[in-house]
Design a protein around this motif. Structure first.
Motif, mmCIF file in Angstrom:
data_model
loop_
_atom_site.group_PDB
_atom_site.id
_atom_site.type_symbol
_atom_site.label_atom_id
_atom_site.label_comp_id
_atom_site.label_asym_id
_atom_site.label_seq_id
_atom_site.Cartn_x
_atom_site.Cartn_y
_atom_site.Cartn_z
ATOM 1 N N VAL A 42 -8.245 -0.562 0.793
ATOM 2 C CA VAL A 42 -8.038 -1.848 0.127
ATOM 3 C C VAL A 42 -6.928 -1.719 -0.916
ATOM 4 C CG1 VAL A 42 -9.073 -3.542 -1.425
ATOM 5 C CG2 VAL A 42 -10.378 -2.637 0.499
ATOM 6 N N THR A 230 -8.588 -12.860 -1.500
ATOM 7 C CA THR A 230 -8.593 -11.678 -0.653
ATOM 8 C C THR A 230 -9.825 -11.774 0.216
ATOM 9 O OG1 THR A 230 -7.356 -10.215 -2.110
ATOM 10 C CG2 THR A 230 -8.977 -9.188 -0.679
ATOM 11 N N LEU A 232 -12.323 -10.007 2.913
ATOM 12 C CA LEU A 232 -12.785 -8.728 3.447
ATOM 13 C C LEU A 232 -13.681 -8.987 4.655
ATOM 14 C CD1 LEU A 232 -13.916 -6.919 0.175
ATOM 15 C CD2 LEU A 232 -11.800 -6.540 1.413
ATOM 16 N N GLN A 237 -9.649 -5.050 4.440
ATOM 17 C CA GLN A 237 -8.989 -6.176 3.803
ATOM 18 C C GLN A 237 -8.275 -6.947 4.897
ATOM 19 O OE1 GLN A 237 -6.284 -4.742 0.939
ATOM 20 N NE2 GLN A 237 -6.029 -6.715 -0.083
#
Lengths: 523, 375
Positions: A42, A230, A232, A237
């Motif tokens: 990440v 962001t 996930l 990611q």
């Protein structure tokens, strides 16, 4: 502030700090637990005064990332930099000293202490050897007033509503001159007006140059407050983009993955998910096996009505936190309901009595199977017969040989892998534990099963086997309500109710469900 | 899985027969060791009179320990048993002083103590007071009540029928010993062969799961406290008969002895584990050690210290960090008895291919990231 000196400094970045140096940056951060990868590679930059939203389904790696940023866990690989300097956030205390203040869903205020004491908990103002109470109250009042809250600082925190406790947490962060405030699901238990107030507060922090990392399942909140998001999924990611450039529907798609939905999006309507129910369509005959009328729980669920016809598999789905977990518990009686009615085979169930629900033919495979489904200290056999002790017993005498036979047969039928039914259930794997819970209801002769997140924490092989058992149960004439936040699991059912924020927003039949359409209801 | 088919069945059968003994192995071994030490330290130790002495002394604590166990297995605790035993002696003495017969006295005292147990249970279940505090409060209330009822220092018992019921010999065996053996057997059978016993284990193991499996959790927990108080009442009868009096002081401190017995016998204060028979063995073990120390002329104060350490060690081994140690000892006993599996593999999950949900030492592992299969 002595931030970086207290976090162990690994390299010295010198003093060339430019204005656009991220306050926090993660580089290639990975984490695995005992060989199981929870997070891989990440990269994340958070700039001063910026809010970044973290989105992802359960198990996507959000909580692992939160733990790493808050100092609760160390990354297995990768680096963390604060204001351009590499740091090791070896504990939450070190992270706080480095300027990262985490506000957990379970707030870390001390309820027995006063507001003022909580705000200044780590450094109470002193006068000589004793606490300067007057100064403490003055400073606390001022800090809170700056944040737009008028709270009597001499009150005990336990007497305050949740929203004000959160404000106190934020005041603590402000007082400790936090550079980054990390909020983990802050609105999960917050009423709507209070959430608005929280957002106003967060905007204010932003304008003062504090960075915010906001973790939530609730898309609109993230879009409301965050500049960038962001996403996930499966510990990876998937995307980090400006919020304005990602449509909410696309964000949902990215969260739940294109392995499944992406492959099906745009597919011909004839190519549907396989059905879990072998009995085909058309469950209209007769009275419903399970009926819910206008159920509310006074907190999240509002006016839920649904029905499951005999032999039907019905899904209740939604993003995590939409209320499907609470709904399952409310129907079964494991959680109180404030109004509404539940009927099994047309007969109303007493609220809050699992005992009577079971007697009416209802069973529940709870999501938290170790906490709610099993007695881990007891054997496989003892757990299997737990809900059917009346039939295993005779005038209060436990027929242990009968129990042994029943348990062995059930363990063989469900292919539970054990050293024998006398083995402690706590020593089994997740998938086998789930089969034990399933077997418990089969022995109790349940005709309607509520199944919550049946394959969570279960490996791929066991997952298929659990689906097979569900199919067998339906083939045997049972009816099923599947409560799941897995879209593919919902798509396997005959009918789908979509929940959003505790309300049913759509009802879809298997045969004319377009996955694309289903996804559009999720938020 | 290593053991499959017939070999697996064979082990199962052998284990079923030897199971209870293997489970009690540490306790049985310890008792044997203590007996040998006793025999070495004192020639008088192995005499019949001395064993009589140990058993009679142990009878009261054993009966209390069985009751205490019934509460501890639900993850509760009953601090009031000593006070209830005192109350039982006083109530019996007073009732008989008023001219009641032995049997009606027994019935009325049992009833009164049962009501005390009912109050204990109600405080825990309905008033939601933690068992420790609820029964601590009741300890005071019942102790005071006993004092008020006796109205002096003690009340003499003249009723020979009553004294004959709870003391003296039957065919050379002391009545106290018969009573505690009977109580032990009844409750050992109840815990193993009744649905009620099974429900108590389940409630102690995980009250939430028990509730969600439809077990009558509240009713059963109340029942456990009633049983504890009723057995305390019987312990009171034995005390009263032995000493020929009722006094509010007779049961003082016995609650701690009963807890120590249950805990040394392997009951976990977190509930769900142990057995009434083991609680009795635990009590007898403590009693035997005191007896040896008495024979050797050890003063009361050092005895206290030794007993204290014994209890600490027992809890360390049963539910503290030493549980791992006991696990490996148990595995050693098993491998010796069954020649089955190498040391060190005990406690590993049965499955090889599935990832364990709980690691052997009880730490939960993080949830694996979701893996999706296309179906």
């Amino acid at each position: 502030m002595s931030s970086t000196t207290r976090g162990e400094r690994w390299t010295d970045a010198g003093d060339e700090r430019r204005a656009d140096t991220p306050v926090l940056s993660l580089r290639g951060v990975s984490k695995s637990y005992a060989g199981v990868v929870a997070l891989t590679g990440v990269d994340l930059d958070v700039r001063a005064g910026e809010a970044v939203g973290l989105l992802g389904q359960n198990g996507a790696g959000k909580s692992t990332l939160v733990k790493i940023i808050s100092g609760a866990e160390q990354p297995s690989a990768g680096s963390v930099e604060i204001s351009g300097e590499r740091v090791r956030l070896s504990s939450p205390a070190v992270a706080r000293a480095s300027g990262v203040h985490t506000i957990y869903q379970e707030l870390s205020v001390v309820p027995q202490l006063t507001v003022a004491e909580n705000v200044f908990l780590s450094d109470l103002p002193r006068r000589g050897p004793s606490v300067d109470w007057r100064e403490l109250r003055r400073a606390a009042r001022e800090t809170l007033r700056d944040l737009g809250f008028e709270i009597d600082v001499t009150r005990r925190v336990r007497d305050l509503p949740l929203a004000q406790r959160q404000a106190i947490e934020i005041a603590k962060a402000v007082h400790s001159e936090a550079k980054i405030v990390l909020l983990d699901e802050p609105t999960a238990a917050l009423p709507q007006p209070d959430a608005k107030k929280l957002f106003a507060l967060l905007r204010r922090l932003k304008s003062e140059g504090v960075s915010i990392i906001y973790v939530s399942h609730r898309l609109d909140e993230v879009y409301d407050i965050c500049d960038r998001i962001t996403i996930l999924r499966d510990g990876r990611q998937i995307a980090t983009r400006p919020a304005s450039s990602v449509h909410q529907d696309d964000a949902v798609r990215l969260m739940i993955g294109d392995k499944l939905v992406g492959g099906m999006l745009g597919q011909a309507a004839s190519e549907k998910q396989p059905r879990i129910n072998p009995r085909g369509a058309g469950f209209t005959a007769g009275a419903p096996a399970l009926e819910v009328h206008a159920l509310s729980d006074g907190a999240l669920l509002e006016n839920i009505s649904l029905r499951v016809m005999p032999g039907e598999a019905v899904a209740v789905t939604g993003l995590v936190g939409s209320g499907q977990a609470e709904l399952a518990a409310c129907i079964f009686g494991g959680r109180p309901r404030s109004s509404g009615e539940v009927l099994v085979d047309g007969k109303p169930l007493a609220p809050g009595s699992p005992r009577r629900s079971i007697a009416s033919g209802l069973g529940w495979l709870p999501e938290e199977r170790k906490l709610q489904g099993l007695v881990l200290s007891m054997s496989v056999a003892e757990n299997l017969t737990l809900a059917s002790l009346r039939s295993v017993g005779m005038w209060g005498r436990l027929r242990r040989r009968l129990e042994q036979t029943l348990a062995e047969t059930m363990a063989a039928n469900l292919r539970i892998k054990t050293r024998g039914v006398a083995q402690r259930v706590g020593d089994l794997s997740g998938g086998n534990q789930q089969k034990v819970v399933f077997g418990k209801w089969l022995l109790a002769r349940s005709r309607v099963l509520i199944v919550s997140e049946p394959t969570r924490g279960v490996d791929v092989g066991a997952k298929e086997e659990i689906y097979r058992e569900m199919t067998a149960f339906l083939a045997g004439g049972g009816s099923m309500l599947v409560s799941s936040s897995e879209i593919d699991e919902a798509l396997m059912c005959d009918r789908i109710y979509v929940l959003s924020r505790g309300r049913i927003v759509a009802e879809l039949a298997h045969d004319d469900t377009d996955p694309d359409e289903l996804v559009s209801f999720l938020r | 899985m290593a053991t499959t088919g017939l070999a697996g069945v064979g082990v199962g059968v052998r284990q079923r027969i030897a199971g209870p003994f293997v489970r009690q192995a540490p306790l049985v071994i310890t008792i044997t060791v203590v007996l040998v030490i006793g025999a070495l330290l004192s020639p008088y130790f192995l005499s019949e009179a001395n064993f009589r002495n140990i058993l009679i002394t142990g009878a009261v604590v054993s009966v209390l320990a069985v009751g205490q166990f019934m509460v501890i297995v639900t993850a509760g605790i009953d601090l009031s048993v000593g006070a209830v035993a005192s109350f039982s002696t006083v109530a019996s003495a007073v009732l008989m002083a008023q001219g009641r017969s032995a049997w009606s006295t027994v019935a009325l005292s049992l009833l009164a103590c049962g009501v005390i147990g009912l109050v204990n249970g109600a405080l825990v279940v309905y008033a939601r007071i933690t068992p420790f505090i609820a029964t601590l409060g009741m300890l005071g209330v019942v102790q005071g009540l006993a004092y008020l009822v006796q109205g002096g220092t003690y009340v003499r018992i003249e009723n020979q029928a009553f004294i004959g019921l709870f003391s003296g010999d039957v065919g050379g065996v002391p009545r106290q010993v018969l009573i505690f053996a009977l109580v032990t057997v009844i409750f050992a059978v109840l815990m193993r062969w009744s649905t009620f016993g099974r429900q108590l284990y389940a409630i102690g193991g995980n009250a939430e799961a028990a509730h969600l499996s439809g077990l009558p959790v509240k009713r059963n927990v109340v029942a456990a406290y009633v049983i504890s108080a009723a057995l305390a009442s019987i312990a009171g009868f034995m005390l009263a008969a032995q000493l020929g009096e009722g006094s509010s002081r007779l049961g003082q401190g016995l609650e701690l002895d009963s807890i120590a017995a249950a805990v040394v016998g392997g009951a976990s204060l977190f509930g769900g584990l142990g057995s009434p028979a083991a609680a009795v063995l635990g009590g007898l073990l403590i009693g035997t050690i005191s007896n040896i120390m008495n024979l050797r002329g050890v003063a009361a104060e050092p005895q206290l210290i030794i007993k204290g350490f014994l209890i600490l060690f027992a809890v360390f081994v049963t539910s503290g960090k030493g549980a791992d140690l006991r696990g490996s000892l148990g595995a050693m006993a098993k491998s010796v008895l069954f020649h089955r599996r190498p040391l060190g593999s005990a406690g590993t999950p049965a499955t090889d291919e599935d990832s364990p949900a709980v690691s052997p030492n009880g730490e939960s592992q993080p949830r694996e990231p979701h893996t999706r299969t296309s179906k």
